[in-house]
Design a protein around this motif. Structure first.
Motif, short mmCIF file in Angstrom:
data_model
loop_
_atom_site.label_atom_id
_atom_site.label_comp_id
_atom_site.label_asym_id
_atom_site.label_seq_id
_atom_site.Cartn_x
_atom_site.Cartn_y
_atom_site.Cartn_z
N GLU A 179 0.83 -1.21 0.00
CA GLU A 179 0.00 0.00 0.00
C GLU A 179 0.86 1.26 0.00
O GLU A 179 0.50 2.27 -0.60
N LEU A 180 2.02 1.19 0.66
CA LEU A 180 2.94 2.33 0.65
C LEU A 180 3.46 2.57 -0.77
O LEU A 180 3.55 3.73 -1.22
N GLN A 181 3.78 1.50 -1.48
CA GLN A 181 4.21 1.62 -2.87
C GLN A 181 3.10 2.23 -3.73
O GLN A 181 3.35 3.11 -4.57
N GLN A 182 1.89 1.76 -3.53
CA GLN A 182 0.75 2.27 -4.30
C GLN A 182 0.52 3.75 -4.01
O GLN A 182 0.19 4.53 -4.91
N THR A 183 0.71 4.14 -2.75
CA THR A 183 0.58 5.55 -2.38
C THR A 183 1.62 6.40 -3.12
O THR A 183 1.30 7.47 -3.65
N ALA A 184 2.86 5.91 -3.16
CA ALA A 184 3.92 6.63 -3.86
C ALA A 184 3.58 6.76 -5.35
O ALA A 184 3.82 7.82 -5.96
N GLU A 185 3.04 5.71 -5.94
CA GLU A 185 2.66 5.75 -7.36
C GLU A 185 1.56 6.78 -7.61
O GLU A 185 1.59 7.52 -8.59
N LYS A 186 0.57 6.81 -6.74
CA LYS A 186 -0.52 7.77 -6.89
C LYS A 186 -0.01 9.21 -6.80
O LYS A 186 -0.43 10.08 -7.57
N LEU A 187 0.88 9.44 -5.86
CA LEU A 187 1.45 10.78 -5.72
C LEU A 187 2.24 11.16 -6.96
O LEU A 187 2.10 12.28 -7.50
N LYS A 188 3.06 10.24 -7.45
CA LYS A 188 3.86 10.51 -8.64
C LYS A 188 2.96 10.79 -9.84
O LYS A 188 3.22 11.73 -10.63
N ALA A 189 1.89 10.00 -10.00
CA ALA A 189 0.97 10.18 -11.11
C ALA A 189 0.27 11.53 -11.06
O ALA A 189 -0.12 12.08 -12.10
N PRO A 237 14.41 -11.63 10.02
CA PRO A 237 13.44 -11.74 8.92
C PRO A 237 13.14 -10.42 8.22
O PRO A 237 12.80 -10.41 7.03
N HIS A 238 13.31 -9.30 8.95
CA HIS A 238 12.92 -8.01 8.38
C HIS A 238 14.11 -7.19 7.86
O HIS A 238 13.91 -6.04 7.45
N ILE A 239 15.31 -7.77 7.87
CA ILE A 239 16.48 -6.99 7.46
C ILE A 239 16.38 -6.59 5.99
O ILE A 239 16.69 -5.45 5.60
N ASN A 240 15.92 -7.49 5.14
CA ASN A 240 15.79 -7.16 3.72
C ASN A 240 14.69 -6.13 3.48
O ASN A 240 14.78 -5.33 2.54
N GLU A 241 13.69 -6.13 4.33
CA GLU A 241 12.60 -5.17 4.18
C GLU A 241 13.06 -3.74 4.47
O GLU A 241 12.52 -2.78 3.91
N LEU A 246 14.54 1.60 1.77
CA LEU A 246 15.55 2.48 1.19
C LEU A 246 15.38 2.58 -0.32
O LEU A 246 15.45 3.67 -0.90
N ASP A 247 15.14 1.43 -0.96
CA ASP A 247 14.94 1.42 -2.41
C ASP A 247 13.71 2.24 -2.81
O ASP A 247 13.74 2.99 -3.79
N LEU A 248 12.65 2.10 -2.04
CA LEU A 248 11.41 2.83 -2.33
C LEU A 248 11.62 4.34 -2.23
O LEU A 248 11.20 5.11 -3.11
N ALA A 249 12.30 4.76 -1.16
CA ALA A 249 12.53 6.19 -0.95
C ALA A 249 13.44 6.76 -2.02
O ALA A 249 13.30 7.93 -2.41
N MET A 250 14.39 5.96 -2.51
CA MET A 250 15.25 6.45 -3.59
C MET A 250 14.50 6.51 -4.92
O MET A 250 14.62 7.48 -5.67
N GLY A 255 16.82 9.63 -5.32
CA GLY A 255 17.76 8.62 -5.78
C GLY A 255 19.03 8.61 -4.96
O GLY A 255 19.01 8.85 -3.74
N GLN A 256 20.15 8.35 -5.63
CA GLN A 256 21.43 8.30 -4.92
C GLN A 256 21.82 9.65 -4.36
O GLN A 256 22.63 9.73 -3.44
N GLU A 257 21.23 10.71 -4.89
CA GLU A 257 21.51 12.05 -4.37
C GLU A 257 20.99 12.24 -2.95
O GLU A 257 21.31 13.23 -2.29
#
Length: 430
Positions: A179-189, A237-241, A246-250, A255-257
């Motif tokens: 849902e967080l990803q979907q929220t980011a997509e809606k904002l970007k759109a 179990p949550h280390i990869n999450e 981090l990937d989502l926020a970039m 991005g890398q900036e």
């Protein structure tokens, strides 16, 4: 200052969760962490007693100076010199090593305070100690001595702009990572930049890494196993999450900036409506409202997984004032802390905008929407501990460097986790 190594007490983190509901249901509190800047409150003169204070809460530098000025006006025989600095851990060690140790300084609880404990005055019998919230006690108690003056309660999550969410058609706060990803997509759109993260700073990064530990079913047991070498960070179990976050926020931010973005820049862009979300905590309310007092904002827990029941908010006591037991001005230092408690409603709550860690201080609507949004997580049992305060001393400073290297593309995920493990092992051995 001596190093500190001993097994983590099983009750340490469990007591945080157990006490959280009872304490925070009665009233919650905010404010501290990031930092850069410095201020001083006067110079020594005449026969005045001079007490020196060092702390790390740069976002309230001006308010700390004002508080000190009030104290000196009421106590003309005392001069108070205060420094509020960003590179706090380095400076405090340097000051002690150089024989210029402050009379009063700040430290986190648990392992951080334990590392300073031989330098600290026992405050158990101070008049205000009977009024500290129960949740604050274990983190400052060593060898039966209570060593700290608790400053606040704080929570960390996703601060969001309600108006920008509405503009993008986001009518439900995300409770899962999808849902967080979907929220980011809606904002970007909708032509809205979803994120801007301040990964030049260390505190947002160790707050994020904390989630991998805090989401454990038994955080204290997992920390003990990690210290004994019975498990590795990659087994969390949550280390990869955390890396997914981090990937989502970039992806939806700078991005890398992001590793060149400062806290001030992040706060300014959020407050002015240029970005919709930032990973931050209740302490950010004052600097945000300084830029734009009318910003319509709130805060929700950062979801790591797609199990909404797991989504919780880290809430803890981030720091304490302590007194150097070798100070030549112990009585004046004790008087200052007693005065600060007596006037805590005016300074800690109304001025600093801290969610109070004393039972006789009250929260107010003026603490703002972030404190208001934090409270239900505690009241409903959806609060989790700040395990970084129980990490081996120095690891909180080590770990952000590894995450910054990942953000900058210098390492991949597996390499970053391996480097985090090496740092952990090195700190445990010290």
């Amino acid at each position: 200052m001596k190093g500190y190594r001993k097994p983590i007490r099983q009750s340490m983190l469990l007591s945080i969760s157990a006490a959280m509901l009872a304490v925070l249901a009665a009233g919650c509190a905010g404010g501290n962490e990031p930092g850069a800047s410095q201020g001083a409150g006067g110079t020594a003169g005449g026969d005045k007693t001079t007490i020196k204070i060092l702390q790390n809460k740069i976002e309230i530098t001006d308010k700390v100076k004002a508080m000190v000025a009030d104290y000196m006006a009421q106590n003309p025989n005392v001069n108070v010199e205060v420094q509020v600095v960003k590179d706090y851990n380095t400076l405090i060690k340097t000051r002690f090593a150089a024989g210029d140790a402050p009379d009063i300084f700040t430290t986190a609880g648990y392992s951080a305070m334990a590392s300073w404990s031989e330098n600290l005055l026992d405050l158990s019998n101070e008049p205000w100690m009977q009024k500290v919230s129960p949740m604050t006690v274990e983190g400052m108690t060593f060898n039966g001595q209570k060593l700290g003056f608790p400053m606040a309660f704080e929570g960390f999550g996703v601060i969001y702009n309600k108006d920008l969410f509405a503009k993008a058609g986001v009518d439900k706060l995300p409770t899962t990572f999808s849902e967080l990803q979907q929220t980011a997509e809606k904002l970007k759109a909708a032509g809205i930049q979803p994120y801007k993260e301040a990964y030049q700073e260390t505190f947002p990064l160790y707050h994020l890494l904390n989630l991998a530990f805090a989401y454990e079913k038994d955080p204290a047991a997992s920390l003990a196993k990690l210290e004994k070498g019975e498990m590795k960070l990659k087994d969390l179990p949550h280390i990869n999450e955390v890396f997914n976050v981090l990937d989502l926020a970039m992806k939806y931010g700078s991005g890398q900036e992001s590793i060149g973005v400062s806290y001030d820049s992040q706060v300014s862009d959020f407050a002015s409506g240029k970005v919709a979300m930032i990973h931050n905590g209740v302490w950010a309310i004052d600097p945000i409202q300084k830029v734009n007092p009318k910003v319509n904002l709130g805060m929700f827990a950062l979801p790591l997984s797609d199990n909404a029941a797991e989504t919780k908010m880290p809430i803890s006591v981030p720091g304490y004032y302590v007194i150097n037991k070798n100070s030549k001005n112990i009585e004046e230092s004790k008087k200052f802390l007693t005065w600060l408690h007596t006037n805590g409603q005016k300074y800690l709550v109304d001025s600093f905008k801290f969610i109070p860690a004393f039972t006789d201080l009250k929260t107010t609507p003026e603490l703002g929407p972030l404190a208001t949004d934090m409270a239900p997580y505690a009241e409903s049992g959806k609060g989790i501990p700040w395990t970084q305060n129980a990490w081996p001393v120095g690891y909180k400073e080590d770990s952000p460097k590894r995450l910054q290297a990942y953000i900058g593309g210098q390492t991949n995920r597996d390499q970053a986790i391996a480097e985090l493990q090496k740092d952990w092992d090195n700190r445990v051995k010290k």
